[in-house]
Design an enzyme around this catalytic site. Structure first.
Site, PDB file in Angstrom:
ATOM      1  N   TYR A 186     -25.700  10.112  27.598  1.00  0.00           N
ATOM      2  CA  TYR A 186     -25.279   8.645  27.452  1.00  0.00           C
ATOM      3  C   TYR A 186     -23.790   9.143  26.739  1.00  0.00           C
ATOM      4  CZ  TYR A 186     -23.538   4.710  24.659  1.00  0.00           C
ATOM      5  OH  TYR A 186     -22.927   3.792  24.122  1.00  0.00           O
ATOM      6  N   TYR A 202     -26.201  -5.361  21.440  1.00  0.00           N
ATOM      7  CA  TYR A 202     -27.425  -4.910  21.745  1.00  0.00           C
ATOM      8  C   TYR A 202     -28.652  -5.810  21.310  1.00  0.00           C
ATOM      9  CZ  TYR A 202     -25.021  -0.338  22.545  1.00  0.00           C
ATOM     10  OH  TYR A 202     -24.147   0.676  22.793  1.00  0.00           O
ATOM     11  N   ASP A 225     -18.957  16.326  25.279  1.00  0.00           N
ATOM     12  CA  ASP A 225     -18.979  14.826  24.620  1.00  0.00           C
ATOM     13  C   ASP A 225     -19.366  15.233  23.172  1.00  0.00           C
ATOM     14  OD1 ASP A 225     -19.314  12.577  23.438  1.00  0.00           O
ATOM     15  OD2 ASP A 225     -20.028  11.309  25.073  1.00  0.00           O
ATOM     16  N   LYS A 235     -16.962   9.343  16.223  1.00  0.00           N
ATOM     17  CA  LYS A 235     -17.970   9.032  15.068  1.00  0.00           C
ATOM     18  C   LYS A 235     -17.699   9.532  13.730  1.00  0.00           C
ATOM     19  CE  LYS A 235     -21.659   7.139  17.593  1.00  0.00           C
ATOM     20  NZ  LYS A 235     -21.738   7.403  19.106  1.00  0.00           N
TER      21      LYS A 235
HETATM   22  C1  LIG Z   1     -21.597   6.954  20.305  1.00  0.00           C
HETATM   23  C2  LIG Z   1     -21.409   7.803  21.597  1.00  0.00           C
HETATM   24  C3  LIG Z   1     -20.295   7.329  22.573  1.00  0.00           C
HETATM   25  C4  LIG Z   1     -19.637   6.036  22.592  1.00  0.00           C
HETATM   26  O1  LIG Z   1     -18.698   5.852  21.298  1.00  0.00           O
HETATM   27  P1  LIG Z   1     -18.091   4.370  20.940  1.00  0.00           P
HETATM   28  O2  LIG Z   1     -17.397   4.601  19.667  1.00  0.00           O
HETATM   29  O3  LIG Z   1     -19.324   3.768  20.464  1.00  0.00           O
HETATM   30  O4  LIG Z   1     -17.520   3.895  22.255  1.00  0.00           O
HETATM   31  C5  LIG Z   1     -19.997   8.254  23.509  1.00  0.00           C
HETATM   32  N1  LIG Z   1     -20.811   9.627  23.810  1.00  0.00           N
HETATM   33  C6  LIG Z   1     -21.661   9.607  22.655  1.00  0.00           C
HETATM   34  C7  LIG Z   1     -22.332  11.053  22.990  1.00  0.00           C
HETATM   35  C8  LIG Z   1     -21.913   8.946  21.563  1.00  0.00           C
HETATM   36  O5  LIG Z   1     -22.907   9.323  20.793  1.00  0.00           O
END
Ligand SMILES: *Cc1c(COP(=O)(O)O)cnc(C)c1O
Length: 431
Positions: free
Chosen positions: A145, A17, A239, A268
């Site tokens: 996202y 980015y 997610d 994460k």
């Molecule tokens: C960070 C994130 C992603 C993407 O994860 P990466 O490991 O960066 O590919 C997808 N969904 C959410 C809600 C996120 O915070």
């Protein structure tokens, strides 16, 4: 400030980015422990955003470091097809036990975006296997996202603005507002009445939409979404890549609404912020749709580094810490302190909102602000505002005085910006 180390040039490394034409040199970190990052020149920073929301126990927690070291001495990695290792099988069992209901079937991968890709594949193939291959659409939510790979870009609200260059290449998902009130619930129902026969699933970031602007919704909204999926016979994908593992105050955000999604994505903080690892977890009925005598019913996915043994050992150790240390109580204390100490920002001119959920504190500015980041570096804190969002997302082990240093820095920098702002100032930075 000392000169940067000789290895630190931008001749060969392409940054995320970043406009490489004028990208600033990143800060050279030589070590990290607890909430502190140490630089080559001896300076120290408090990591106020847990290194992109991962380091929930802080950096270099001895229990996780020990687990990785032990595992590295035995087995770093083997392919996951035809071969097995205990850390992954243990981890899958523990995740299934911690997740609500019959979320029992864990598919490992190595990044958040990929875990979402797998969830989407699962949802589409679920319907195909059940004889409804026309169900190929996904409904996503405004300001959501879900990642940077192609299908996850399609699930991300185009207005979040991280993927403009790829508009028109990926078919956008059907977008709807979260059912926050009666009107948006009716609109969603209307949309689902019309589209459900061609839809496979709805995808949501439960309680907090992260990269789309740290926007929060209440548990009742999430429960209404589950309810809408049930009424229209759709799968719900949660997610929890950002919200999972305590960030919103419960181990998983969905718990607060008392709902069980059909598929959950985790990453994460899964390995405590140490190694890349992700998981897509499905409920029994989703898994069952892939069983049968024909091989074509099987899920066709298998990342090379899936269920990496080091990462799984780290994740097992991270779960130990959630069991042996008072993480959720720490999150509750952080929440109370953030609410108290960010409140003064609310009255500052140009501040649109102050909001807190679990260990997430947000000051939303009325206009995007670029160039705030250096002000935090000067104050010895590592915060990375984006767009019009200044936020704090500390490791859960942060002490009150260090959290105070973060919130004071936010109040000072926002106040300074507030006094000096002259109308809207460009596009702001990205995540
Ligand atoms: C960070 C994130 C992603 C993407 O994860 P990466 O490991 O960066 O590919 C997808 N969904 C959410 C809600 C996120 O915070």
């Amino acid at each position: 400030m000392a000169a940067p180390p000789t290895w630190l040039t931008l001749d060969h490394v392409w940054l995320p980015y970043a406009q490489m034409a004028d990208a600033a040199l990143p800060l050279p970190v030589v070590s990290a422990s607890g909430v502190r990052l140490r630089l080559a020149d001896g300076r120290e920073f408090i990591d106020g955003i847990s290194s992109w929301w991962t380091a929930c126990h802080g950096h270099s927690h001895p229990h996780i470091v020990g687990a990785i070291q032990q595992q590295a001495g035995r087995l770093s990695h083997v392919m996951f097809a035809g071969l097995a290792h205990e850390p992954a099988y243990r981890l899958a069992e523990r995740l299934a036990a911690k997740l609500a209901g019959d979320l029992d079937h864990v598919f490992f991968s190595e990044s958040g975006s990929v875990s979402v890709e797998i969830a989407l594949k699962m949802a589409l193939q679920y319907w195909r296997n059940r004889g409804e291959p026309q169900r190929r659409g996904i409904l996503a939510l405004r300001r959501g996202y879900h990642g940077d790979t192609f299908m996850t870009m399609a699930m991300t609200d185009p207005d979040v603005g991280m993927h403009d260059a790829f508009r028109g290449i990926v078919p956008p998902a059907l977008l709807a507002d979260l059912p926050r009130d009666q009107v948006s619930t009716m609109v969603l129902d209307f949309l689902l009445d019309r589209e459900a026969s061609e839809l496979a699933a709805v995808i949501v970031e439960p309680l907090v939409q992260g990269a789309g602007g740290m926007r929060m919704h209440d548990a009742a909204t999430l429960a209404r979404l589950r309810d809408a999926c049930d009424r229209h016979g759709l799968l719900l994908i949660a997610d929890e890549i950002m919200t999972g593992f305590g960030r919103t105050g419960s181990l998983f955000a969905c718990e607060q609404a008392g709902i069980v999604p059909d598929i959950v994505c985790l990453s994460k903080a899964l390995s405590g912020g140490t190694l890349p690892l992700a998981a897509t977890v499905a409920r029994e009925h989703v898994f069952a749709a892939f069983l049968g005598s024909e091989f074509e019913r099987a899920l066709m996915h298998g990342p090379t580094f899936m269920a990496n043994a080091l990462a799984c050992a780290a994740a097992d150790a991270s779960l130990d810490l959630f069991e042996s240390e008072p993480r959720l109580a720490q999150v509750a204390a952080i929440e109370a302190q953030l609410a108290r100490e960010l409140e003064p920002c609310r009255a500052m001119p140009g501040v649109a909102d102050v909001r807190v959920k679990g260990a997430i504190g947000v000051v939303e500015l009325a206009a995007p602000a670029a160039g705030l980041r250096p002000a935090f570096v000067e104050r010895g804190v590592w915060l990375r505002p984006f767009g019009n969002i200044v936020y704090v997302m500390p490791p859960f082990i942060i002490e009150a005085a260090d959290l105070r240093a973060l919130t004071s820095a936010v109040c000072e920098v926002v106040e300074h910006w507030s006094r000096n702002q002259r109308g809207a100032a460009g596009a702001g930075d990205v995540v």
